[in-house]
Design a protein around this motif. Structure first.
Motif, PDB file in Angstrom:
ATOM      1  N   LEU A  96      -7.388  12.888  -6.190  1.00 40.58           N
ATOM      2  CA  LEU A  96      -7.242  11.447  -6.382  1.00 40.58           C
ATOM      3  C   LEU A  96      -8.573  10.711  -6.261  1.00 40.58           C
ATOM      4  CD1 LEU A  96      -3.911  10.789  -4.442  1.00 40.58           C
ATOM      5  CD2 LEU A  96      -4.241  11.090  -6.892  1.00 40.58           C
ATOM      6  N   ASP A  97      -9.599  11.454  -5.915  1.00 45.02           N
ATOM      7  CA  ASP A  97     -10.914  10.861  -5.749  1.00 45.02           C
ATOM      8  C   ASP A  97     -11.355  10.201  -7.049  1.00 45.02           C
ATOM      9  OD1 ASP A  97     -13.275  10.254  -4.433  1.00 45.02           O
ATOM     10  OD2 ASP A  97     -14.291  12.018  -5.268  1.00 45.02           O
ATOM     11  N   GLY A  98     -11.740   8.952  -6.956  1.00 45.51           N
ATOM     12  CA  GLY A  98     -12.243   8.265  -8.141  1.00 45.51           C
ATOM     13  C   GLY A  98     -11.153   7.627  -8.987  1.00 45.51           C
ATOM     14  N   ASP A  99      -9.891   7.803  -8.601  1.00 43.46           N
ATOM     15  CA  ASP A  99      -8.787   7.175  -9.320  1.00 43.46           C
ATOM     16  C   ASP A  99      -8.518   5.820  -8.659  1.00 43.46           C
ATOM     17  OD1 ASP A  99      -6.315   6.287 -10.172  1.00 43.46           O
ATOM     18  OD2 ASP A  99      -5.356   8.255 -10.103  1.00 43.46           O
ATOM     19  N   VAL A 100      -8.706   4.725  -9.388  1.00 43.06           N
ATOM     20  CA  VAL A 100      -8.572   3.403  -8.749  1.00 43.06           C
ATOM     21  C   VAL A 100      -7.137   3.142  -8.271  1.00 43.06           C
ATOM     22  CG1 VAL A 100     -10.508   2.212  -9.838  1.00 43.06           C
ATOM     23  CG2 VAL A 100      -8.303   2.270 -11.005  1.00 43.06           C
ATOM     24  N   GLU A 101      -6.189   3.851  -8.851  1.00 42.44           N
ATOM     25  CA  GLU A 101      -4.806   3.659  -8.411  1.00 42.44           C
ATOM     26  C   GLU A 101      -4.359   4.740  -7.435  1.00 42.44           C
ATOM     27  OE1 GLU A 101      -2.569   3.318 -12.077  1.00 42.44           O
ATOM     28  OE2 GLU A 101      -2.721   1.147 -11.919  1.00 42.44           O
ATOM     29  N   GLY A 102      -5.305   5.576  -7.046  1.00 42.63           N
ATOM     30  CA  GLY A 102      -4.981   6.732  -6.214  1.00 42.63           C
ATOM     31  C   GLY A 102      -4.337   6.395  -4.879  1.00 42.63           C
ATOM     32  N   LEU A 103      -4.593   5.201  -4.375  1.00 40.17           N
ATOM     33  CA  LEU A 103      -4.014   4.808  -3.086  1.00 40.17           C
ATOM     34  C   LEU A 103      -2.576   4.339  -3.216  1.00 40.17           C
ATOM     35  CD1 LEU A 103      -6.974   2.794  -1.494  1.00 40.17           C
ATOM     36  CD2 LEU A 103      -6.140   5.028  -0.786  1.00 40.17           C
ATOM     37  N   TYR A 104      -2.152   4.078  -4.453  1.00 44.76           N
ATOM     38  CA  TYR A 104      -0.842   3.444  -4.682  1.00 44.76           C
ATOM     39  C   TYR A 104       0.199   4.396  -5.261  1.00 44.76           C
ATOM     40  CZ  TYR A 104      -3.451  -0.794  -3.803  1.00 44.76           C
ATOM     41  OH  TYR A 104      -4.231  -1.754  -3.213  1.00 44.76           O
ATOM     42  N   MET A 127      -6.584  11.748   8.793  1.00 48.05           N
ATOM     43  CA  MET A 127      -6.807  10.438   8.167  1.00 48.05           C
ATOM     44  C   MET A 127      -7.332  10.705   6.777  1.00 48.05           C
ATOM     45  SD  MET A 127      -7.013   7.540  10.126  1.00 48.05           S
ATOM     46  CE  MET A 127      -6.750   7.198  11.848  1.00 48.05           C
ATOM     47  N   ASN A 128      -6.466  10.632   5.796  1.00 49.28           N
ATOM     48  CA  ASN A 128      -6.948  10.905   4.455  1.00 49.28           C
ATOM     49  C   ASN A 128      -6.161  10.084   3.440  1.00 49.28           C
ATOM     50  OD1 ASN A 128      -4.484  12.143   4.223  1.00 49.28           O
ATOM     51  ND2 ASN A 128      -5.291  14.210   4.383  1.00 49.28           N
ATOM     52  N   VAL A 129      -6.380  10.369   2.186  1.00 51.71           N
ATOM     53  CA  VAL A 129      -5.798   9.563   1.128  1.00 51.71           C
ATOM     54  C   VAL A 129      -4.259   9.625   1.145  1.00 51.71           C
ATOM     55  CG1 VAL A 129      -5.880  11.349  -0.667  1.00 51.71           C
ATOM     56  CG2 VAL A 129      -6.078   8.962  -1.325  1.00 51.71           C
ATOM     57  N   VAL A 130      -3.707  10.730   1.622  1.00 56.71           N
ATOM     58  CA  VAL A 130      -2.240  10.818   1.696  1.00 56.71           C
ATOM     59  C   VAL A 130      -1.726   9.846   2.763  1.00 56.71           C
ATOM     60  CG1 VAL A 130      -0.256  12.329   2.107  1.00 56.71           C
ATOM     61  CG2 VAL A 130      -2.258  13.218   0.904  1.00 56.71           C
ATOM     62  N   LEU A 131      -2.402   9.807   3.915  1.00 52.03           N
ATOM     63  CA  LEU A 131      -1.990   8.864   4.962  1.00 52.03           C
ATOM     64  C   LEU A 131      -2.136   7.420   4.456  1.00 52.03           C
ATOM     65  CD1 LEU A 131      -1.024   8.414   7.905  1.00 52.03           C
ATOM     66  CD2 LEU A 131      -3.423   8.138   8.519  1.00 52.03           C
ATOM     67  N   TYR A 132      -3.232   7.121   3.763  1.00 54.17           N
ATOM     68  CA  TYR A 132      -3.405   5.752   3.237  1.00 54.17           C
ATOM     69  C   TYR A 132      -2.270   5.422   2.270  1.00 54.17           C
ATOM     70  CZ  TYR A 132      -8.162   6.591   4.975  1.00 54.17           C
ATOM     71  OH  TYR A 132      -9.238   6.929   5.744  1.00 54.17           O
ATOM     72  N   ASN A 133      -1.902   6.364   1.425  1.00 51.50           N
ATOM     73  CA  ASN A 133      -0.764   6.160   0.518  1.00 51.50           C
ATOM     74  C   ASN A 133       0.492   5.807   1.308  1.00 51.50           C
ATOM     75  OD1 ASN A 133      -0.537   6.896  -2.639  1.00 51.50           O
ATOM     76  ND2 ASN A 133      -2.367   7.860  -1.785  1.00 51.50           N
ATOM     77  N   CYS A 134       0.707   6.520   2.419  1.00 53.31           N
ATOM     78  CA  CYS A 134       1.908   6.290   3.242  1.00 53.31           C
ATOM     79  C   CYS A 134       1.869   4.898   3.860  1.00 53.31           C
ATOM     80  CB  CYS A 134       2.016   7.340   4.342  1.00 53.31           C
ATOM     81  SG  CYS A 134       2.268   9.003   3.715  1.00 53.31           S
ATOM     82  N   LEU A 135       0.714   4.515   4.385  1.00 51.21           N
ATOM     83  CA  LEU A 135       0.602   3.197   5.032  1.00 51.21           C
ATOM     84  C   LEU A 135       0.756   2.071   4.015  1.00 51.21           C
ATOM     85  CD1 LEU A 135      -2.341   3.908   7.524  1.00 51.21           C
ATOM     86  CD2 LEU A 135       0.089   3.653   8.083  1.00 51.21           C
ATOM     87  N   ILE A 136       0.316   2.312   2.817  1.00 53.92           N
ATOM     88  CA  ILE A 136       0.424   1.294   1.766  1.00 53.92           C
ATOM     89  C   ILE A 136       1.864   1.193   1.254  1.00 53.92           C
ATOM     90  CG2 ILE A 136      -0.299   0.769  -0.629  1.00 53.92           C
ATOM     91  CD1 ILE A 136      -3.110   1.863   0.228  1.00 53.92           C
ATOM     92  N   LYS A 167      -5.184  -5.743   5.772  1.00 54.68           N
ATOM     93  CA  LYS A 167      -6.077  -6.755   5.211  1.00 54.68           C
ATOM     94  C   LYS A 167      -6.143  -6.678   3.691  1.00 54.68           C
ATOM     95  CE  LYS A 167     -10.768  -8.507   5.640  1.00 54.68           C
ATOM     96  NZ  LYS A 167     -12.112  -8.160   6.088  1.00 54.68           N
ATOM     97  N   ARG A 168      -6.167  -5.461   3.179  1.00 52.30           N
ATOM     98  CA  ARG A 168      -6.414  -5.302   1.741  1.00 52.30           C
ATOM     99  C   ARG A 168      -5.155  -4.989   0.931  1.00 52.30           C
ATOM    100  NH1 ARG A 168     -11.360  -7.254   1.307  1.00 52.30           N
ATOM    101  NH2 ARG A 168     -12.779  -6.388   2.827  1.00 52.30           N
ATOM    102  N   GLN A 169      -4.508  -3.847   1.264  1.00 52.16           N
ATOM    103  CA  GLN A 169      -3.492  -3.328   0.332  1.00 52.16           C
ATOM    104  C   GLN A 169      -2.048  -3.656   0.690  1.00 52.16           C
ATOM    105  OE1 GLN A 169      -5.758  -1.268   1.890  1.00 52.16           O
ATOM    106  NE2 GLN A 169      -7.036  -0.328   0.310  1.00 52.16           N
ATOM    107  N   ASN A 170      -1.775  -3.850   1.999  1.00 54.47           N
ATOM    108  CA  ASN A 170      -0.375  -4.037   2.401  1.00 54.47           C
ATOM    109  C   ASN A 170      -0.269  -5.026   3.562  1.00 54.47           C
ATOM    110  OD1 ASN A 170       2.339  -3.826   2.934  1.00 54.47           O
ATOM    111  ND2 ASN A 170       2.299  -1.663   3.532  1.00 54.47           N
ATOM    112  N   PRO A 171      -0.411  -6.342   3.256  1.00 53.82           N
ATOM    113  CA  PRO A 171      -0.392  -7.360   4.306  1.00 53.82           C
ATOM    114  C   PRO A 171       0.914  -7.388   5.093  1.00 53.82           C
ATOM    115  CG  PRO A 171      -1.124  -8.301   2.208  1.00 53.82           C
ATOM    116  CD  PRO A 171      -0.631  -6.915   1.917  1.00 53.82           C
ATOM    117  N   ALA A 172       2.002  -6.901   4.507  1.00 52.86           N
ATOM    118  CA  ALA A 172       3.307  -6.954   5.182  1.00 52.86           C
ATOM    119  C   ALA A 172       3.511  -5.791   6.148  1.00 52.86           C
ATOM    120  CB  ALA A 172       4.423  -6.966   4.138  1.00 52.86           C
ATOM    121  N   LEU A 173       2.572  -4.844   6.163  1.00 56.56           N
ATOM    122  CA  LEU A 173       2.723  -3.673   7.039  1.00 56.56           C
ATOM    123  C   LEU A 173       2.783  -4.098   8.503  1.00 56.56           C
ATOM    124  CD1 LEU A 173       2.703  -0.549   7.332  1.00 56.56           C
ATOM    125  CD2 LEU A 173       0.211  -0.691   7.523  1.00 56.56           C
ATOM    126  N   LYS A 174       3.785  -3.570   9.214  1.00 54.85           N
ATOM    127  CA  LYS A 174       3.987  -3.929  10.616  1.00 54.85           C
ATOM    128  C   LYS A 174       3.890  -2.675  11.475  1.00 54.85           C
ATOM    129  CE  LYS A 174       7.645  -5.675  13.256  1.00 54.85           C
ATOM    130  NZ  LYS A 174       9.075  -5.782  13.348  1.00 54.85           N
TER     131      LYS A 174
END
Ligand SMILES: Nc1ncnc2c1ncn2[C@@H]1O[C@H](COP(=O)(O)OP(=O)(O)OP(=O)(O)O)[C@@H](O)[C@H]1O
Ligand SMILES: [Mg+2]
Length: 251
Positions: A96-104, A127-136, A167-174
């Motif tokens: 997913l490196d370099g994919d602008v939508e990779g986090l989503y 702590m990696n792109v899979v975790l960021y995907n989950c948090l988003i 702050k950036r991708q998921n402001p509703a995250l609690k």
């Protein structure tokens, strides 16, 4: 839209999988619940006895260029519906490196799956792109912690990551809260760490759940037998505590 809980702590062996499978098992009794295993180790996948050969997994949903719809990766098992993990997920970072939508990728996939009340996601100790995907993709993060000195290390880094996502991708995250697991309550150190955790939870603008999850040998037995604790030992201390925890969580 399903309410999505992610169980996260980058520290290994802290009780994420135990918490995720207990939560999903309890929710699934009364509500339509989907389990997503986002850990390449696949411990939850094993507990659900889900397969990964000739079967679409989270890897195909999230990483593969074809982007298979989530529904096609769902396996209907005795323990409930699950999207299995695959050791290949470990390659996600590179793929997913370099994919602008990779986090989503996960968020997009979940947005299409609207026939569940709850989604529970188990994550890997990293702590990696899979975790960021989950948090988003998630509505709420549950952070299991144990009452030992080392357990508190790393919480700051996790909090910084969650804050960045908020702050950036998921402001509703609690942050639903910190959950004290594998608790014996016998040592003074445990009591001290519990006090420390109350302060840390405040700093993280969340709470330490009142409910603590006590240890019980049945937990390991259930894992070895590939059963959900709710089926294997519904009355053991650990299960009673997880039941109380879910009531507190859903409040
Ligand atoms: N309440 C409990 N009572 C007894 N043993 C427990 C309890 N909760 C967890 N354990 C045991 O602790 C070990 C680690 O738990 P678990 O697999 O849930 O952690 P994890 O955070 O998912 O690990 P990883 O980071 O490797 O994914 C397992 O052997 C599990 O059986
Ligand atoms: Mg695990």
């Amino acid at each position: 839209m399903a309410k999505t809980f992610v169980i996260a702590n980058q520290k290994g062996g802290i009780g994420k999988t135990t918490t995720a499978t207990a939560l999903a098992g309890i929710l699934n009794r009364s509500c339509k619940t989907l389990f997503i295993d986002a850990d390449p180790q696949g411990n939850s996948t094993a507990t659900y006895q889900a397969v990964i050969e000739d079967q679409a997994t989270l890897y195909d949903v999230m990483v593969d260029a074809e982007k298979i719809p989530l529904a096609e990766a769902v396996q209907h098992m005795e323990n409930g519906d699950i999207v299995a993990s695959d050791p290949l997920l470990a390659k996600a970072e590179k793929m997913l490196d370099g994919d602008v939508e990779g986090l989503y990728r996960l968020k997009d996939a979940i947005d299409d799956a609207d026939d569940y009340d709850y989604i529970v996601i188990d994550t890997a100790p990293s702590m990696n792109v899979v975790l960021y995907n989950c948090l988003i993709a998630a509505d709420e993060v549950i952070i299991p912690v144990t009452a030992d000195a080392y357990s508190l290390q790393g919480l700051r880094q996790l909090y910084d990551t969650i804050k960045a996502v908020q702050k950036r991708q998921n402001p509703a995250l609690k942050i639903a809260g910190l959950l004290l697991v594998k608790y014996s309550g016998r040592s003074n150190l445990e009591k001290k760490v519990r006090d420390d955790l109350t302060g840390i939870a405040e700093e993280m603008h969340t709470r330490l759940f009142e409910t603590r999850i006590r240890e019980c040998v049945k937990t390991k037995e259930a894992q070895a037998k590939k059963k959900l604790l709710i089926d294997y030992a519904p009355k053991c201390n650990t299960m009673l505590d997880y039941t109380a925890f879910v009531e507190e969580l859903l409040g």
